[in-house]
Design a protein around this motif. Structure first.
Motif, PDB file in Angstrom:
ATOM      1  N   PRO A   1      -7.528  -2.244  -1.541  1.00 25.15           N
ATOM      2  CA  PRO A   1      -8.198  -2.439  -0.248  1.00 25.15           C
ATOM      3  C   PRO A   1      -9.484  -3.257  -0.344  1.00 25.15           C
ATOM      4  O   PRO A   1      -9.804  -4.020   0.566  1.00 25.15           O
ATOM      5  CB  PRO A   1      -8.477  -1.004   0.228  1.00 25.15           C
ATOM      6  CG  PRO A   1      -7.436  -0.179  -0.452  1.00 25.15           C
ATOM      7  CD  PRO A   1      -7.288  -0.807  -1.805  1.00 25.15           C
TER       8      PRO A   1
ATOM      9  N   VAL B   1      -2.342   6.694   4.118  1.00 22.75           N
ATOM     10  CA  VAL B   1      -2.909   7.968   3.664  1.00 22.75           C
ATOM     11  C   VAL B   1      -2.439   9.121   4.552  1.00 22.75           C
ATOM     12  O   VAL B   1      -2.005  10.167   4.060  1.00 22.75           O
ATOM     13  CB  VAL B   1      -4.450   7.899   3.639  1.00 22.75           C
ATOM     14  CG1 VAL B   1      -5.050   9.290   3.429  1.00 22.75           C
ATOM     15  CG2 VAL B   1      -4.913   6.953   2.537  1.00 22.75           C
TER      16      VAL B   1
ATOM     17  N   PRO C   1      -9.924  -1.916  -6.555  1.00 24.04           N
ATOM     18  CA  PRO C   1      -8.824  -1.301  -5.804  1.00 24.04           C
ATOM     19  C   PRO C   1      -8.288  -2.276  -4.760  1.00 24.04           C
ATOM     20  O   PRO C   1      -9.043  -3.071  -4.197  1.00 24.04           O
ATOM     21  CB  PRO C   1      -9.488  -0.080  -5.151  1.00 24.04           C
ATOM     22  CG  PRO C   1     -10.657   0.225  -6.034  1.00 24.04           C
ATOM     23  CD  PRO C   1     -11.150  -1.111  -6.522  1.00 24.04           C
TER      24      PRO C   1
ATOM     25  N   LEU D   1      -0.924   2.805  -3.179  1.00 24.55           N
ATOM     26  CA  LEU D   1      -2.064   3.691  -2.921  1.00 24.55           C
ATOM     27  C   LEU D   1      -1.912   5.071  -3.544  1.00 24.55           C
ATOM     28  O   LEU D   1      -2.900   5.602  -4.089  1.00 24.55           O
ATOM     29  CB  LEU D   1      -2.349   3.791  -1.426  1.00 24.55           C
ATOM     30  CG  LEU D   1      -3.049   2.582  -0.793  1.00 24.55           C
ATOM     31  CD1 LEU D   1      -3.429   2.864   0.648  1.00 24.55           C
ATOM     32  CD2 LEU D   1      -4.296   2.180  -1.583  1.00 24.55           C
TER      33      LEU D   1
ATOM     34  N   THR E   1      -4.692   1.183   5.391  1.00 17.58           N
ATOM     35  CA  THR E   1      -4.933   2.243   4.401  1.00 17.58           C
ATOM     36  C   THR E   1      -4.824   3.615   5.048  1.00 17.58           C
ATOM     37  O   THR E   1      -4.183   4.530   4.512  1.00 17.58           O
ATOM     38  CB  THR E   1      -6.320   2.071   3.763  1.00 17.58           C
ATOM     39  OG1 THR E   1      -6.388   0.812   3.095  1.00 17.58           O
ATOM     40  CG2 THR E   1      -6.610   3.180   2.760  1.00 17.58           C
TER      41      THR E   1
ATOM     42  N   TYR F   1       0.815  -1.212   0.000  1.00 17.14           N
ATOM     43  CA  TYR F   1       0.000   0.000   0.000  1.00 17.14           C
ATOM     44  C   TYR F   1       0.851   1.266   0.000  1.00 17.14           C
ATOM     45  O   TYR F   1       0.457   2.283  -0.565  1.00 17.14           O
ATOM     46  CB  TYR F   1      -0.943   0.004   1.201  1.00 17.14           C
ATOM     47  CG  TYR F   1      -2.109  -0.953   1.083  1.00 17.14           C
ATOM     48  CD1 TYR F   1      -2.132  -1.948   0.106  1.00 17.14           C
ATOM     49  CD2 TYR F   1      -3.191  -0.880   1.949  1.00 17.14           C
ATOM     50  CE1 TYR F   1      -3.182  -2.826   0.002  1.00 17.14           C
ATOM     51  CE2 TYR F   1      -4.260  -1.749   1.838  1.00 17.14           C
ATOM     52  CZ  TYR F   1      -4.250  -2.723   0.864  1.00 17.14           C
ATOM     53  OH  TYR F   1      -5.298  -3.597   0.752  1.00 17.14           O
TER      54      TYR F   1
END
Length: 202
Positions: A120, A161, A118, A98, A157, A94
């Motif tokens: 996730p 982020v 996607p 991501l 995630t 990720y």
């Protein structure tokens, strides 16, 4: 006899990826060509369109080996260690993928080659099925496997982020400095916290 290209497609994609992630889809193919050290015409000769180059450069549709393994992986009594390893691999993926996923999503009107959920979403489903197999074998207590899967993928995630947002702040924010947690410590703490609710009953 045609001379072999002096630069590989992967080298062009690496240059394109760097430019797209810095400037977005609006980045010019000329800037990408200059970074790669080739002519702009070479880009279109190899990738057809800017959209084609963008999709290949983002590379969000490849399925990692550990994900393929997870789809059929059978849990063992060492489920806690297995979950920790899965989460470490998920986090590593990720951190790379991501930012590319968000870049593709920001473009909006580029058709996504099927099947391309996607990561996730894909990984939540695979992890949920893995946890269900562990519950059925008695390696975890009875609980809702998909809820746990969403907690894990959502936490990872969110970690990525927030890390990306913090690293891209254009100016220092003195009143808000997010606490940085080293990735392996984050995964350890995540599994330890969840373990209280999913550990097999004595």
């Amino acid at each position: 006899m045609a001379r072999p290209p002096k630069i590989t497609n992967e080298e062009i994609l690496t240059a394109a990826r760097q430019v797209f992630l810095e400037e977005g889809f609006g980045a010019s193919t000329l800037a990408i060509a200059e970074k790669a050290g080739i002519s702009e015409a070479s880009i279109f000769k190899r990738f057809g369109t800017k959209e084609g180059l963008f999709i290949e450069a983002m590379g969000v549709f490849e399925t990692p080996q550990w994900v393929k393994k997870l789809s059929n992986q059978q849990p063992t009594a060492d489920i806690k260690s297995e979950l920790t390893e899965i989460c470490k691999q998920m986090l590593a993926l990720y951190q790379v993928i991501l930012p590319r996923v968000f870049m593709v999503m920001s473009r909006g009107n580029i058709p996504i080659p099927p099947p391309a959920p996607p990561p996730p979403i894909r990984d939540s489903q695979l992890l949920g099925a893995f946890l269900e197999r562990a519950i059925a074998k008695g390696y975890l207590r009875s609980c809702d496997a998909m809820t746990i899967a969403y907690m894990i993928t959502g936490s990872i995630t969110n970690y990525v982020v927030i890390g990306n947002i913090a690293s891209k702040m254009p100016f220092p924010v003195s009143f808000f400095q997010p606490k940085q947690i080293e990735p392996s410590i984050f995964i350890h703490n995540l599994i330890e916290t969840l373990w209280f609710g999913i550990a097999p009953e004595d």
